[in-house]
Design a protein around this motif. Structure first.
Motif, PDB file in Angstrom:
ATOM      1  N   SER A  21      70.122  19.233  37.761  1.00 13.22           N
ATOM      2  CA  SER A  21      69.064  20.230  37.609  1.00 13.22           C
ATOM      3  C   SER A  21      69.135  20.901  36.247  1.00 13.22           C
ATOM      4  O   SER A  21      68.104  21.250  35.665  1.00 13.22           O
ATOM      5  CB  SER A  21      69.174  21.287  38.715  1.00 13.22           C
ATOM      6  N   LEU A  22      70.343  21.077  35.724  1.00 12.58           N
ATOM      7  CA  LEU A  22      70.513  21.669  34.397  1.00 12.58           C
ATOM      8  C   LEU A  22      69.823  20.811  33.344  1.00 12.58           C
ATOM      9  O   LEU A  22      69.176  21.320  32.431  1.00 12.58           O
ATOM     10  CB  LEU A  22      71.995  21.831  34.082  1.00 12.58           C
ATOM     11  N   LYS A  24      67.226  18.919  33.812  1.00 13.74           N
ATOM     12  CA  LYS A  24      65.783  19.135  33.973  1.00 13.74           C
ATOM     13  C   LYS A  24      65.370  20.516  33.455  1.00 13.74           C
ATOM     14  O   LYS A  24      64.304  20.668  32.867  1.00 13.74           O
ATOM     15  CB  LYS A  24      65.381  18.979  35.444  1.00 13.74           C
ATOM     16  N   ALA A  25      66.207  21.524  33.671  1.00  9.87           N
ATOM     17  CA  ALA A  25      65.873  22.894  33.263  1.00  9.87           C
ATOM     18  C   ALA A  25      65.789  23.018  31.752  1.00  9.87           C
ATOM     19  O   ALA A  25      64.998  23.819  31.243  1.00  9.87           O
ATOM     20  CB  ALA A  25      66.909  23.873  33.810  1.00  9.87           C
ATOM     21  N   THR A  26      66.580  22.248  31.034  1.00 14.02           N
ATOM     22  CA  THR A  26      66.573  22.355  29.573  1.00 14.02           C
ATOM     23  C   THR A  26      65.487  21.515  28.929  1.00 14.02           C
ATOM     24  O   THR A  26      65.226  21.673  27.736  1.00 14.02           O
ATOM     25  CB  THR A  26      67.937  21.941  28.989  1.00 14.02           C
ATOM     26  N   SER A  29      60.562  22.658  33.163  1.00 11.76           N
ATOM     27  CA  SER A  29      60.303  23.953  33.766  1.00 11.76           C
ATOM     28  C   SER A  29      61.583  24.770  33.926  1.00 11.76           C
ATOM     29  O   SER A  29      62.607  24.274  34.386  1.00 11.76           O
ATOM     30  CB  SER A  29      59.658  23.751  35.133  1.00 11.76           C
ATOM     31  N   LYS A  30      61.500  26.036  33.558  1.00 11.23           N
ATOM     32  CA  LYS A  30      62.642  26.941  33.704  1.00 11.23           C
ATOM     33  C   LYS A  30      62.938  27.238  35.169  1.00 11.23           C
ATOM     34  O   LYS A  30      63.999  27.753  35.494  1.00 11.23           O
ATOM     35  CB  LYS A  30      62.400  28.245  32.934  1.00 11.23           C
ATOM     36  N   TRP A  32      63.808  25.223  37.253  1.00 18.09           N
ATOM     37  CA  TRP A  32      64.957  24.393  37.606  1.00 18.09           C
ATOM     38  C   TRP A  32      66.260  25.182  37.537  1.00 18.09           C
ATOM     39  O   TRP A  32      67.258  24.792  38.143  1.00 18.09           O
ATOM     40  CB  TRP A  32      65.034  23.160  36.718  1.00 18.09           C
ATOM     41  N   PHE A  33      66.284  26.295  36.786  1.00 23.12           N
ATOM     42  CA  PHE A  33      67.510  27.090  36.694  1.00 23.12           C
ATOM     43  C   PHE A  33      67.902  27.674  38.054  1.00 23.12           C
ATOM     44  O   PHE A  33      69.083  27.928  38.307  1.00 23.12           O
ATOM     45  CB  PHE A  33      67.374  28.205  35.649  1.00 23.12           C
ATOM     46  N   VAL A  36      69.956  25.062  39.478  1.00 29.57           N
ATOM     47  CA  VAL A  36      71.243  25.022  38.781  1.00 29.57           C
ATOM     48  C   VAL A  36      72.192  26.050  39.393  1.00 29.57           C
ATOM     49  O   VAL A  36      73.323  25.730  39.801  1.00 29.57           O
ATOM     50  CB  VAL A  36      71.066  25.288  37.269  1.00 29.57           C
TER      51      VAL A  36
END
Length: 108
Positions: A21-22, A24-26, A29-30, A32-33, A36
Motif C-alpha cells: 500500500s505504501l 501505491k500511496a506514493t 491516491s493519498k 492509500w496511507f 499503510v
C-alpha cells in the motif's frame, strides 16, 4: 499450527499489505496511507500476540522480517513490474537460510 505461529503469519500478511500500500500511496491516491497505517498497526499487533504466545523474539522477528522482504520483492515484481534479478533471488535464499539457522540454533 500454534496460535503464536498463526499470529506471526497474519503479522507477515499485514506488514506486506502495508508495504504494498505504501508503494501505491506514493504514486497515486493519498487515501492509500490509511491502508499503510492499518497494515503496520495490524502487523505489530499480531507480532506482539505471537511473542505473548511464547515465540522467541529472535525467531519471530527473523521470520517476520525475512518473509516480509521475500514476499515484498516477489509481489513488487508481479504487481509493479519491478526487477527481481538472480542476484536478488540469491539474497532472498540467503535470508531464508539465515532464518533457518537461527531457528535451528535456538534449539541448543
Amino acid at each position: 499450527m500454534t496460535l503464536g505461529f498463526t499470529a506471526l503469519v497474519t503479522a507477515i500478511v499485514g506488514e506486506v499489505a502495508g508495504t504494498m500500500s505504501l508503494r501505491k500511496a506514493t504514486t497515486g491516491s493519498k487515501a492509500w496511507f490509511v491502508a499503510v497505517v492499518g497494515g503496520y498497526v495490524f502487523a505489530f499487533s499480531m507480532l506482539s500476540v505471537s511473542l505473548a504466545q511464547g515465540l522467541p523474539l529472535g525467531l519471530a522477528y527473523g521470520i517476520w522480517a525475512a518473509a516480509g522482504v521475500a514476499l515484498t520483492a516477489i509481489l513488487s515484481k508481479v504487481l509493479f513490474e519491478e526487477p527481481l534479478t538472480p542476484v536478488m533471488g540469491t539474497g532472498i535464499a540467503l535470508i531464508v537460510g539465515g532464518v533457518l539457522l537461527i531457528q535451528v540454533g535456538s534449539a541448543y
